[in-house]
Scaffold this active site. Structure first.
Site, PDB file in Angstrom:
ATOM      1  N   CYS A 193      45.048  71.442   6.647  1.00 37.91           N
ATOM      2  CA  CYS A 193      43.690  71.005   7.007  1.00 37.91           C
ATOM      3  C   CYS A 193      42.635  71.903   6.381  1.00 37.91           C
ATOM      4  O   CYS A 193      42.301  72.958   6.931  1.00 37.91           O
ATOM      5  CB  CYS A 193      43.519  71.014   8.519  1.00 37.91           C
ATOM      6  SG  CYS A 193      44.841  70.123   9.333  1.00 37.91           S
ATOM      7  N   LEU A 194      42.134  71.508   5.239  1.00 42.20           N
ATOM      8  CA  LEU A 194      41.105  72.305   4.570  1.00 42.20           C
ATOM      9  C   LEU A 194      39.830  71.491   4.345  1.00 42.20           C
ATOM     10  O   LEU A 194      38.742  71.952   4.635  1.00 42.20           O
ATOM     11  CB  LEU A 194      41.652  72.822   3.231  1.00 42.20           C
ATOM     12  CG  LEU A 194      40.737  73.669   2.368  1.00 42.20           C
ATOM     13  CD1 LEU A 194      40.303  74.936   3.079  1.00 42.20           C
ATOM     14  CD2 LEU A 194      41.439  74.052   1.063  1.00 42.20           C
ATOM     15  N   PHE A 248      43.531  64.998  -5.638  1.00 42.20           N
ATOM     16  CA  PHE A 248      43.792  65.979  -4.584  1.00 42.20           C
ATOM     17  C   PHE A 248      44.528  67.210  -5.110  1.00 42.20           C
ATOM     18  O   PHE A 248      44.900  67.292  -6.267  1.00 42.20           O
ATOM     19  CB  PHE A 248      44.478  65.343  -3.382  1.00 42.20           C
ATOM     20  CG  PHE A 248      45.871  64.788  -3.607  1.00 42.20           C
ATOM     21  CD1 PHE A 248      46.641  65.057  -4.708  1.00 42.20           C
ATOM     22  CD2 PHE A 248      46.402  63.960  -2.628  1.00 42.20           C
ATOM     23  CE1 PHE A 248      47.899  64.526  -4.864  1.00 42.20           C
ATOM     24  CE2 PHE A 248      47.666  63.415  -2.761  1.00 42.20           C
ATOM     25  CZ  PHE A 248      48.416  63.701  -3.888  1.00 42.20           C
ATOM     26  N   GLU A 249      44.705  68.163  -4.223  1.00 39.31           N
ATOM     27  CA  GLU A 249      45.326  69.453  -4.550  1.00 39.31           C
ATOM     28  C   GLU A 249      44.628  70.150  -5.698  1.00 39.31           C
ATOM     29  O   GLU A 249      45.268  70.777  -6.531  1.00 39.31           O
ATOM     30  CB  GLU A 249      46.814  69.247  -4.874  1.00 39.31           C
ATOM     31  CG  GLU A 249      47.629  69.064  -3.621  1.00 39.31           C
ATOM     32  CD  GLU A 249      49.046  69.597  -3.750  1.00 39.31           C
ATOM     33  OE1 GLU A 249      49.260  70.569  -4.511  1.00 39.31           O
ATOM     34  OE2 GLU A 249      49.917  69.044  -3.103  1.00 39.31           O
ATOM     35  N   GLY A 250      43.330  70.009  -5.712  1.00 47.25           N
ATOM     36  CA  GLY A 250      42.578  70.593  -6.819  1.00 47.25           C
ATOM     37  C   GLY A 250      42.306  69.511  -7.842  1.00 47.25           C
ATOM     38  O   GLY A 250      43.214  69.123  -8.550  1.00 47.25           O
ATOM     39  N   THR A 251      41.062  69.020  -7.887  1.00 47.96           N
ATOM     40  CA  THR A 251      40.774  67.968  -8.863  1.00 47.96           C
ATOM     41  C   THR A 251      41.022  68.522 -10.244  1.00 47.96           C
ATOM     42  O   THR A 251      40.838  69.714 -10.512  1.00 47.96           O
ATOM     43  CB  THR A 251      39.309  67.511  -8.787  1.00 47.96           C
ATOM     44  OG1 THR A 251      38.480  68.652  -8.960  1.00 47.96           O
ATOM     45  CG2 THR A 251      38.999  66.835  -7.486  1.00 47.96           C
ATOM     46  N   ASN A 252      41.398  67.644 -11.130  1.00 49.36           N
ATOM     47  CA  ASN A 252      41.704  68.080 -12.494  1.00 49.36           C
ATOM     48  C   ASN A 252      40.516  68.767 -13.142  1.00 49.36           C
ATOM     49  O   ASN A 252      40.683  69.681 -13.965  1.00 49.36           O
ATOM     50  CB  ASN A 252      42.164  66.878 -13.336  1.00 49.36           C
ATOM     51  CG  ASN A 252      43.576  66.469 -12.959  1.00 49.36           C
ATOM     52  OD1 ASN A 252      44.167  66.973 -12.019  1.00 49.36           O
ATOM     53  ND2 ASN A 252      44.117  65.514 -13.718  1.00 49.36           N
ATOM     54  N   ASP A 253      39.324  68.350 -12.749  1.00 48.37           N
ATOM     55  CA  ASP A 253      38.146  68.979 -13.343  1.00 48.37           C
ATOM     56  C   ASP A 253      38.018  70.434 -12.911  1.00 48.37           C
ATOM     57  O   ASP A 253      37.765  71.318 -13.717  1.00 48.37           O
ATOM     58  CB  ASP A 253      36.886  68.208 -12.917  1.00 48.37           C
ATOM     59  CG  ASP A 253      37.088  66.712 -13.079  1.00 48.37           C
ATOM     60  OD1 ASP A 253      37.406  66.047 -12.080  1.00 48.37           O
ATOM     61  OD2 ASP A 253      36.965  66.248 -14.220  1.00 48.37           O
TER      62      ASP A 253
END
Lengths: 707, 254
Positions: free
Chosen positions: A202-203, A448-453
């Site tokens: 949950c972030l 998710f898990e860190g957008t590629n950008d």
């Protein structure tokens, strides 16, 4: 190497913008996590240690930025499984595949927008919920490579189930595995391993997605210090409606011991639904991974015991980043599995569909698509297992490579799904085939898990941090040049050789199989180009590189390309895969993977002599050196055109070659730009990346004057 | 609760889903690099034994096979499905392992282990012999219940419902007995991943086949030739019954 050369070199290097890395200069929180801070009390590594360790890092990606070939982690292709582990893995693959082929119904899961109850039960009984939990807590105790192989199977069949499992074990309770105290582990892991309790990470909040440090959920300590009161809202939490254990990130007041003042720092908590006050919203309706349960969560004065703090007070940001970092290889592995399934579907269709009197796989257009899909799959798979093996071996630096693999894998999978539908034509568009569901499921993987950008910025900035550290190291050496002659000589020689296009001695030839020498050559050239460019950019922008996102993105793309080239050279060369051997397909694949980036980098233009004086620029045979004079003249006396009498003067031409479009200059070069010593034969007369476009190297394909 | 031991015989065969090909030479089936697994009927037999143990009617399930070292993998799967221990009667590569040899080996093991019940699959899917259980019962001189579709243990006896051509036949056999499992006896469980990990700790004993009295001589059956069926030729439509009969006579079929 004394005398002129040294002096020139020193002047090249002397101008390093002050304060780089030493003060808060970040525009993205990801960057904030990785660039060293001063005067803060986070649990991140102390600045000097971070700088030194980045220089000594064995990571290939870090080495790329420094102009070094850190081959250890890449060549030979790492193979970490013992005989026994491999045997175990082979035994596990069978039942898991069988389960997904016979019991799991991805169509049903997608239509119901949940994983079927029978399937869920079966997965829990199968033991799929505790793959990496240690044996003593009831899990399977798999290492990362084994886990990657199993995740590959799950990804091949049903990504919705994949996310349900991944949100549970890859991120949901990973914090417990990485940072949990023994009492915490004993309390929670057994139930998590059997799936009796499901976990969630949950972030994200409505106001904080990529900007994770700006979360507003707060935890207030009780006066007695025995519990915290948690208040806040989280959105888009996978397994939100199913989970019993939540890893929640909240802002907490942290007292700085030295100054005595209180600051807000993120802390991670293990929150049980049973603590009371935890409610979840309805299941979100999504484009893809519909089988995965995604809800918002509300924490309303939830009492969390103090012993449920995870990773120490104020250590939450680091915990979050490490959890995500640790789970990234799993994403790449899942993507590789998905691509394998897509390739199978595409090949099955292409080899049975007859049109124009032949099976369509005989046609070049289809063959090209299949070849590209296979290439992307091969690279992703190679990256995934290389990184998991690196992690298993204990290599400490894999963050950049993990980010690269996530970016590459998610984008490759999207392209492969797209092409698979294309190959299947109208059939691919129909729900019945299942490929459209895979395409929809894949979209989220770029987000998710860190957008590629964000991850691209991370790759670039993390690399620049290492480069900055190296340059600072050289700067330090410059203060005592006589005592550091070795360092300086080495550094200067390398740079001068690179700038003169002579190559700084990086060689991959001895690391790869002779059949792959062309690819190795191209990779070497790209490495050289990359390092030169990276350094020039950093010297130009200094600490403001953090804001230059246009450049950062391109640097990251280049880094991804080069890493892909290296990985794809390593795998076929490796002798540790005797069974697979080295097939012609793999060699061709290597060729295909290397050629694209090399071409894009301008490697075909040969030595990187980015000389602004076009007299010395190598002439490409196909580009005319002079443009033919235009025969068009402005018709002065043409009737109907404004003449001199009209208010509007006849313009000679209103077209001007946009040399420096007004308002688009990026940064002004500071007054004290290094002046290059004129007339030195080995040093180009102008700095390559000058904002004054008169000196910007001319792209061979863009005419300098309109014809 | 009797100290009832069940011996289950299993066989490693080519996986049912694999398309079988004739090996070059025409004397055998291609087995190199082909996926192998536990014979489905043996799986059913093993599942029955494990269920008996779980119900408390049996105390121990021992699984055994006659085969090469590769059969260890199959035994591990059997252990993961719930057997307590395993025995491999190891053959040299290429040695004969027909029903007679298997029955001799299992008989020797039965004399050693003293089980009350021996459960086998009714036949293997590679050779379809349907002989091992029967030969074994004859060697041991035990009663046999073949094609079992329901098994229930009673004190000192076992009640077996058999599937025969005429229907269902129920027998009561005095223990010790040999049973062979048919398809509808039960549905085997999936080996769960934790059980596979636990199976690594279970004992697996390797015994040379010669020690069990398996005859080492040449096989009594020699495979002369193996060929794939001819590819299906196109059919032909006829207009009337007379022309059909004419064509059949012409082709020598009638």
């Amino acid at each position: 190497m004394a005398g002129l050369g040294m002096g020139a070199g020193l002047r090249l290097l002397r101008r390093i913008p002050p304060g780089f890395g030493g003060s808060r200069l970040q525009s993205t929180q990801e960057a904030q996590a990785v660039l060293p801070k001063t005067g803060t009390t986070t649990a991140t590594a102390a600045p000097p240690k971070a700088q030194r360790s980045l220089e000594e890092s064995k990571s290939f990606a870090v080495g790329m930025f420094l102009g070094r070939l850190n081959a250890e982690q890449v060549f030979p292709y790492p193979s970490v499984l013992t005989e026994e582990q491999e045997q175990t893995l082979r035994e596990l693959v069978g039942p898991l595949s069988r389960f997904f082929e016979e019991v799991n119904n991805p169509f049903k899961n997608d239509a119901l927008e949940k994983v079927e109850d029978e399937t869920m039960k079966g997965l829990k009984e199968l033991g799929a919920f505790g793959l990496q939990v240690p044996l003593e807590f009831g899990g399977l105790g798999l290492n990362n490579t084994q886990y990657a192989r199993l995740v590959q199977i799950v990804g091949q069949h049903d990504l919705g189930v994949g996310i349900t499992l991944g949100a549970h074990q890859s991120i949901g309770f990973k914090g417990l595995l990485l940072y949990g105290t023994p009492p915490q582990k004993e309390k929670y892991l057994p139930r998590l391993a059997t799936g009796e309790w499901v976990a969630a990470f949950c972030l994200t909040e409505p106001g904080s997605g990529s900007d994770a440090a700006s979360i507003r959920t707060r935890a207030t300590p009780s006066p007695c210090g025995s519990f915290w009161t948690l208040d806040g809202e989280k959105i888009w939490i996978s397994n939100g409606g199913l989970a019993e254990l939540f890893t929640v990130f909240a802002q907490t007041p942290v007292r700085d011991e030295r100054s005595g003042e209180s600051r807000e720092r993120i802390t991670a908590f293990l929150v049980e639904r049973g603590f009371g006050g935890v409610t979840h919203g309805p299941s979100e309706k999504k484009l893809g991974i519909r089988a995965s349960n995604t809800t918002s969560l509300h924490f309303d004065s939830v009492r969390v015991p103090a012993q449920n703090v995870l990773g120490g007070l104020g250590g939450g940001f680091k915990v979050a980043m490490n959890i995500l970092n640790n789970g990234r290889f799993g994403m790449a592995a899942a993507m590789a599995g998905t691509m394998r399934g897509l390739l199978q579907a595409a090949v099955a269709h292409a080899s049975t569909r007859t049109q124009f009197g032949a099976k369509i796989h005989k046609f070049g257009a289809i063959q090209e698509k299949l070849a590209r899909m296979a290439l992307l799959h091969y690279v992703t798979e190679s990256m995934a297992f290389m990184i998991s093996a690196n992690m298993d071996r204990g290599d400490p630096d894999f963050q950049i490579e993990a980010a690269i693999s996530k970016i590459f894998g998610s984008e490759a999978a999207w392209a492969v799904a797209d092409e698979c539908i294309q190959i299947m034509g109208g059939m691919g568009f129909m729900q019945e085939q299942g490929v459209e569901r895979v395409l929809r499921d894949l979209r989220i993987f770029r987000i998710f898990e860190g957008t590629n950008d964000i991850l691209r910025l991370f790759v670039a900035l993390q690399g620049f941090q290492g480069l900055g550290a190296q340059l600072r190291g050289v700067q330090a050496a410059l203060r005592d040049p006589l005592g550091n002659v070795g360092v300086l000589t080495g550094e200067v020689t390398r740079r001068l050789r690179r700038k003169a296009g002579l190559g700084s001695g990086l060689s991959l030839q001895h690391l790869v199989h002779p059949e792959l020498k062309d690819g190795a050559q191209q990779t070497q050239q790209c490495l050289e180009l990359f390092a030169t460019t990276a350094e020039a950019l950093l010297l130009k922008h200094g600490k403001r590189i953090v804001e230059e996102q246009f450049a950062l993105k391109r640097v990251a793309d280049a880094a991804i390309d080069v890493y892909a080239m290296a990985v794809v050279l390593s795998r076929p060369t490796s002798a540790s895969w005797p069974r697979c051997g080295r097939s012609r397909t793999e060699t061709s694949g290597t060729f295909g993977t290397c050629r694209g980036p090399w071409w894009r980098a301008g490697g075909w233009w040969c030595p990187p002599r980015w000389d602004s004086d076009s007299k010395n620029t190598p002439k490409h045979p196909k580009i005319p050196q002079k443009y033919p004079k235009t025969t068009l003249k402005h018709p002065k006396n043409h009737p109907g055109l404004p003449t001199a009498e009209t208010p509007q003067n006849t313009p000679k031409t209103s077209l001007k070659h946009p040399k420096t479009p007004p308002g688009l200059l990026t940064t002004k070069t500071p007054q004290n730009t290094p002046k290059y010593p004129k007339n030195h034969p080995k040093i180009p007369q102008k700095p390559p990346w000058d904002s004054d476009s008169r000196n910007t190297p001319k792209h061979p394909k863009i005419p300098q004057k309109p014809p | 609760m009797a100290a009832l031991r069940v011996l289950v015989g299993v066989k490693r065969v080519i996986d049912f889903a694999v398309k079988v090909r004739v090996a070059p030479g025409g004397a055998a089936v291609q087995t190199q690099g082909v996926k192998h697994s536990l014979n489905p009927f043996c799986e059913i037999a093993l599942e029955e034994a494990v269920r008996l143990r779980e119900a408390g009617a049996a105390a121990e399930v021992v699984v055994a096979t006659l085969g090469t070292k590769a059969s260890q993998e199959t035994l591990r799967t059997a252990l993961a499905m719930g057997a307590d221990r395993a025995v491999l009667a190891e053959l040299a590569e290429g040695a004969a392992a027909g029903p007679r040899e298997v029955a001799v080996a299992l008989a020797a093991l039965a004399r050693r282990l003293q089980p009350q019940l021996v459960l086998l699959g009714k036949q293997a899917i590679d050779d379809d012999c349907n002989q091992t259980g029967q030969i074994l019962a004859a060697i041991l001189d035990w009663p046999q219940g073949t094609f079992a579709s329901r098994v229930s243990l009673e004190p000192g006896a076992v009640q077996v419902q058999r599937e025969v051509d005429g229907g269902l036949e129920t027998l009561r056999l005095r223990l010790p007995a040999v049973l062979t499992a048919d398809l509808r006896l039960n549905e085997p469980r999936y080996a769960t991943l934790p059980n596979i990990m636990k199976a690594k700790k279970k004992p697996l004993e390797v015994v040379p086949a010669a020690d069990l009295g398996v005859p080492a001589g040449p096989p009594r059956l020699r495979l002369l030739q193996l060929q794939e069926p001819p590819p299906r030729a196109g059919g032909e439509k006829v207009e009337s019954v007379e022309s059909l009969l004419g064509k059949l006579r012409h082709a020598g079929r009638i």
